[in-house]
Design an enzyme around this catalytic site. Structure first.
Site, PDB file in Angstrom:
ATOM      1  N   ILE A  51     -35.453 -48.822  17.977  1.00  0.00           N
ATOM      2  CA  ILE A  51     -34.294 -48.154  18.577  1.00  0.00           C
ATOM      3  C   ILE A  51     -32.992 -48.782  18.098  1.00  0.00           C
ATOM      4  O   ILE A  51     -31.918 -48.227  18.305  1.00  0.00           O
ATOM      5  CB  ILE A  51     -34.363 -48.169  20.120  1.00  0.00           C
ATOM      6  CG1 ILE A  51     -34.538 -49.587  20.664  1.00  0.00           C
ATOM      7  CG2 ILE A  51     -35.489 -47.273  20.612  1.00  0.00           C
ATOM      8  CD1 ILE A  51     -34.584 -49.667  22.181  1.00  0.00           C
ATOM      9  N   GLY A  54     -31.019 -54.327  12.644  1.00  0.00           N
ATOM     10  CA  GLY A  54     -29.902 -55.126  12.158  1.00  0.00           C
ATOM     11  C   GLY A  54     -30.375 -56.173  11.181  1.00  0.00           C
ATOM     12  O   GLY A  54     -31.573 -56.322  10.925  1.00  0.00           O
ATOM     13  N   LYS A  55     -29.425 -56.914  10.646  1.00  0.00           N
ATOM     14  CA  LYS A  55     -29.747 -57.945   9.666  1.00  0.00           C
ATOM     15  C   LYS A  55     -30.609 -59.039  10.274  1.00  0.00           C
ATOM     16  O   LYS A  55     -31.538 -59.548   9.634  1.00  0.00           O
ATOM     17  CB  LYS A  55     -28.454 -58.551   9.109  1.00  0.00           C
ATOM     18  CG  LYS A  55     -28.683 -59.681   8.106  1.00  0.00           C
ATOM     19  CD  LYS A  55     -27.371 -60.299   7.660  1.00  0.00           C
ATOM     20  CE  LYS A  55     -27.611 -61.480   6.728  1.00  0.00           C
ATOM     21  NZ  LYS A  55     -26.342 -62.145   6.325  1.00  0.00           N
ATOM     22  N   GLU A  56     -30.317 -59.404  11.527  1.00  0.00           N
ATOM     23  CA  GLU A  56     -30.999 -60.540  12.139  1.00  0.00           C
ATOM     24  C   GLU A  56     -32.154 -60.146  13.047  1.00  0.00           C
ATOM     25  O   GLU A  56     -33.057 -60.949  13.282  1.00  0.00           O
ATOM     26  CB  GLU A  56     -29.996 -61.388  12.923  1.00  0.00           C
ATOM     27  CG  GLU A  56     -28.954 -62.055  12.031  1.00  0.00           C
ATOM     28  CD  GLU A  56     -28.034 -62.977  12.798  1.00  0.00           C
ATOM     29  OE1 GLU A  56     -28.003 -62.881  14.042  1.00  0.00           O
ATOM     30  OE2 GLU A  56     -27.347 -63.788  12.157  1.00  0.00           O
ATOM     31  N   LYS A  73     -37.242 -57.213  21.359  1.00  0.00           N
ATOM     32  CA  LYS A  73     -36.311 -57.673  20.329  1.00  0.00           C
ATOM     33  C   LYS A  73     -37.010 -58.733  19.496  1.00  0.00           C
ATOM     34  O   LYS A  73     -37.523 -59.721  20.035  1.00  0.00           O
ATOM     35  CB  LYS A  73     -35.048 -58.250  20.970  1.00  0.00           C
ATOM     36  CG  LYS A  73     -33.954 -58.621  19.970  1.00  0.00           C
ATOM     37  CD  LYS A  73     -32.674 -59.014  20.696  1.00  0.00           C
ATOM     38  CE  LYS A  73     -31.521 -59.215  19.733  1.00  0.00           C
ATOM     39  NZ  LYS A  73     -30.252 -59.527  20.440  1.00  0.00           N
ATOM     40  N   GLU A 141     -36.292 -55.497  29.747  1.00  0.00           N
ATOM     41  CA  GLU A 141     -36.131 -54.166  30.323  1.00  0.00           C
ATOM     42  C   GLU A 141     -35.607 -53.182  29.278  1.00  0.00           C
ATOM     43  O   GLU A 141     -34.715 -53.507  28.491  1.00  0.00           O
ATOM     44  CB  GLU A 141     -35.150 -54.254  31.492  1.00  0.00           C
ATOM     45  CG  GLU A 141     -34.786 -52.935  32.135  1.00  0.00           C
ATOM     46  CD  GLU A 141     -33.661 -53.085  33.147  1.00  0.00           C
ATOM     47  OE1 GLU A 141     -33.338 -52.084  33.815  1.00  0.00           O
ATOM     48  OE2 GLU A 141     -33.101 -54.199  33.262  1.00  0.00           O
ATOM     49  N   ASP A 185     -19.063 -62.707  21.557  1.00  0.00           N
ATOM     50  CA  ASP A 185     -19.111 -61.670  20.521  1.00  0.00           C
ATOM     51  C   ASP A 185     -19.062 -60.292  21.174  1.00  0.00           C
ATOM     52  O   ASP A 185     -19.761 -59.372  20.764  1.00  0.00           O
ATOM     53  CB  ASP A 185     -20.380 -61.817  19.682  1.00  0.00           C
ATOM     54  CG  ASP A 185     -20.364 -60.939  18.433  1.00  0.00           C
ATOM     55  OD1 ASP A 185     -19.260 -60.622  17.941  1.00  0.00           O
ATOM     56  OD2 ASP A 185     -21.450 -60.556  17.956  1.00  0.00           O
ATOM     57  N   ASN A 190     -22.069 -54.409  21.354  1.00  0.00           N
ATOM     58  CA  ASN A 190     -22.874 -55.260  22.222  1.00  0.00           C
ATOM     59  C   ASN A 190     -22.804 -54.849  23.689  1.00  0.00           C
ATOM     60  O   ASN A 190     -23.052 -55.663  24.583  1.00  0.00           O
ATOM     61  CB  ASN A 190     -22.432 -56.723  22.071  1.00  0.00           C
ATOM     62  CG  ASN A 190     -22.720 -57.255  20.683  1.00  0.00           C
ATOM     63  OD1 ASN A 190     -23.658 -56.810  20.030  1.00  0.00           O
ATOM     64  ND2 ASN A 190     -21.911 -58.187  20.215  1.00  0.00           N
ATOM     65  N   ASP A 202     -27.118 -58.534  23.719  1.00  0.00           N
ATOM     66  CA  ASP A 202     -26.923 -59.496  22.621  1.00  0.00           C
ATOM     67  C   ASP A 202     -26.202 -60.750  23.110  1.00  0.00           C
ATOM     68  O   ASP A 202     -25.101 -61.079  22.660  1.00  0.00           O
ATOM     69  CB  ASP A 202     -26.153 -58.849  21.466  1.00  0.00           C
ATOM     70  CG  ASP A 202     -26.943 -57.748  20.780  1.00  0.00           C
ATOM     71  OD1 ASP A 202     -28.176 -57.720  20.935  1.00  0.00           O
ATOM     72  OD2 ASP A 202     -26.329 -56.910  20.094  1.00  0.00           O
TER      73      ASP A 202
END
Length: 254
Positions: A51, A54-56, A73, A141, A185, A190, A202
């Protein structure tokens, strides 16, 4: 890697071929084995599809045996910016003795995000409820509809009532300060939007308010969000007003 390279039958864990191909390209055998172990403990039954990518890290929608959705994640060991992560970890006493190598830092970052979510949730910040973290995997969640549609990021969302959204955002930032944490950030990338309300995500890089650069990061967060709020219609809002509203909310006056 091909499916035959894994120690487990990944077709049960990843029923969709597209998801299996994504994993084979991005994640190593250790991550697959870890997911199989977490599934065996009942944290989820199947990993359905990504869903967010990203790069990380990639975030996947998963489902448990009762049909409840989960978000998983997974940080990518090989492409995560571990030097950037180390800058945020070095002032956290829990991770002072982490080895300065990529895998250890990514694992510490995942654990830091898990514990930060727990602390923020305890202080009434609207964040995804964390379930378990192990190595580079965080299960939490799922934020979205009952039908399984993921909530959009603020950058992609239409806000029906920006004034109510702003009030909720102010309260969330105030609660973060009560937890003695700064996001570090904060942006429209985010924050998720569910039912016109913000959900902060994040949080791996959150820093304590005692961090030497806390003031700089906090003001950067506010300036970033001020630009976003202007785009959503609060064009008259100033930095000083935003700052003051959060301070009042923290003091219980808003």
């Amino acid at each position: 890697m091909s499916e035959s390279d894994y120690n487990v039958d990944i077709t049960k864990l990843f029923p969709e071929e597209h998801t299996r191909r994504t994993f084979a390209k991005v994640f190593d055998k250790n991550t697959i084995d870890l997911l199989h172990s977490l599934a065996g403990r009942g944290h989820f039954a199947q990993v359905e599809y990504p869903i967010s990518t990203g790069k990380e890290a990639h975030v996947f929608r998963a489902v448990d045996h009762a049909g409840n959705f989960r978000a998983i994640k997974i940080y990518k060991i090989d492409t995560s910016d571990f030097r950037h992560m180390d800058e945020y970890l070095r002032f956290d006493r829990r991770f002072e003795h982490i080895k300065p190598e990529r895998r250890s830092i990514v694992h510490a970052w995942t654990q830091k995000e898990f514990t930060s979510l727990l602390k923020l949730q305890k202080h009434a910040v609207n964040v995804p409820s964390p379930q378990v973290a192990k190595d580079n995997v965080l299960v939490m969640e799922f934020i979205g509809s009952k039908q399984g549609e993921a909530a959009p990021k603020l950058k992609d969302a239409h806000i029906g009532n920006i004034s109510l959204f702003y009030e909720a955002l102010v309260q969330n930032i105030a609660h973060m300060l009560e937890a003695k944490l700064i996001h570090g950030d904060l942006s429209d990338y985010n924050i998720l939007v569910k039912d016109d309300m913000p959900v902060i995500i994040d949080v791996g890089q959150v820093i304590p308010t005692t961090h030497p650069n806390a003031k700089k990061f906090y003001e950067r967060d506010l300036n970033n969000m001020l630009k976003v709020l202007h785009r959503h219609g609060l064009k008259e809002l100033t930095f000083d007003d935003f700052y003051a509203d959060i301070k009042k909310a923290k003091e219980g006056k808003k």
